[in-house]
Design a protein around this motif. Structure first.
Motif, mmCIF file in Angstrom:
data_model
loop_
_atom_site.group_PDB
_atom_site.id
_atom_site.type_symbol
_atom_site.label_atom_id
_atom_site.label_comp_id
_atom_site.label_asym_id
_atom_site.label_seq_id
_atom_site.Cartn_x
_atom_site.Cartn_y
_atom_site.Cartn_z
ATOM 1 N N UNK A 10 22.968 15.013 22.213
ATOM 2 C CA UNK A 10 21.508 15.011 22.133
ATOM 3 C C UNK A 10 21.047 15.831 20.930
ATOM 4 N N UNK A 11 21.671 16.990 20.715
ATOM 5 C CA UNK A 11 21.295 17.833 19.577
ATOM 6 C C UNK A 11 21.588 17.130 18.246
ATOM 7 N N UNK B 109 32.336 13.344 13.212
ATOM 8 C CA UNK B 109 32.823 11.973 13.417
ATOM 9 C C UNK B 109 31.987 11.247 14.473
ATOM 10 N N UNK B 110 31.638 11.931 15.538
ATOM 11 C CA UNK B 110 30.817 11.325 16.590
ATOM 12 C C UNK B 110 29.444 10.947 16.032
ATOM 13 N N UNK B 111 28.908 11.762 15.136
ATOM 14 C CA UNK B 111 27.572 11.525 14.571
ATOM 15 C C UNK B 111 27.506 10.251 13.735
ATOM 16 N N UNK B 112 28.642 9.697 13.347
ATOM 17 C CA UNK B 112 28.663 8.490 12.519
ATOM 18 C C UNK B 112 28.563 7.198 13.337
ATOM 19 N N UNK C 224 27.325 21.220 14.281
ATOM 20 C CA UNK C 224 26.949 21.235 12.873
ATOM 21 C C UNK C 224 26.876 19.820 12.292
ATOM 22 N N UNK C 225 26.486 18.866 13.104
ATOM 23 C CA UNK C 225 26.403 17.483 12.637
ATOM 24 C C UNK C 225 25.086 16.881 13.088
ATOM 25 N N UNK C 226 24.609 15.912 12.332
ATOM 26 C CA UNK C 226 23.381 15.200 12.656
ATOM 27 C C UNK C 226 23.660 13.706 12.567
#
Length: 161
Positions: free
Chosen positions: A90-91, A67-70, A7-9
């Motif tokens: 990747x998503x 957090x990873x998406x940042x 649920x992150x981009x």
């Protein structure tokens, strides 16, 4: 379908005003890299001062996708060729530094060595190995787990890659 819960981009966090550093790159390894600190310090020396990102260790901690998406990018230190985190990142559209084909090919076969000598690769007493050898010239488990310099092992790893 595996990444439906992600649920992150990708939305990198920019570091403002603190000198030449503009962001962060995560070293993802889930604590499987025994000498993570030494690896990261070596990496920092290799990239030099022209690299405008902080290199951040994961240090074995679990991190939410948000957090990873940042991070500006994620460097995956793979411990298995079938990592679900690759699909998830990747998503999220986070840039990935992915190992080259030769390293990935080698990892698949190193994984086979980790599983030996467990029963799943042992031959059934009534198995017709001649008919199998006619179809595939190399055993996917025994031949690929041969030492790195073994010619049959090299050929088998190339064949099954």
């Amino acid at each position: 379908p595996m990444s439906v819960w992600v649920n992150a981009t990708y939305s990198p966090k920019v570091t403002a005003g603190a000198g030449p550093v503009v962001g962060q790159v995560l070293i993802h390894n889930r604590g499987r890299l025994r000498y993570e600190t030494f690896f990261i310090e070596s990496l920092k020396h290799m990239v030099g001062s022209a690299f405008k990102y902080d290199i951040v260790p994961q240090q074995g901690r679990l991190m939410p996708f948000a957090e990873i998406a940042k991070f500006h990018a994620v460097v995956i230190l793979p411990w298995s060729p079938e990592l679900c985190i690759l699909r998830n990142i990747f998503k999220m559209r986070v840039p990935l530094f992915v190992p080259g084909r030769s390293l990935l090919r080698n990892m698949v076969h190193v994984m086979n060595q980790r599983l030996m000598p467990t029963p799943y690769f042992k031959r059934h007493p009534r198995l017709n190995t001649e008919s199998m050898a006619h179809i595939h010239p190399y055993d996917p488990f025994l031949d690929t787990a041969r030492p790195a310099a073994d010619p049959r092992g090299v050929a088998a790893r190339t064949y099954w890659a």
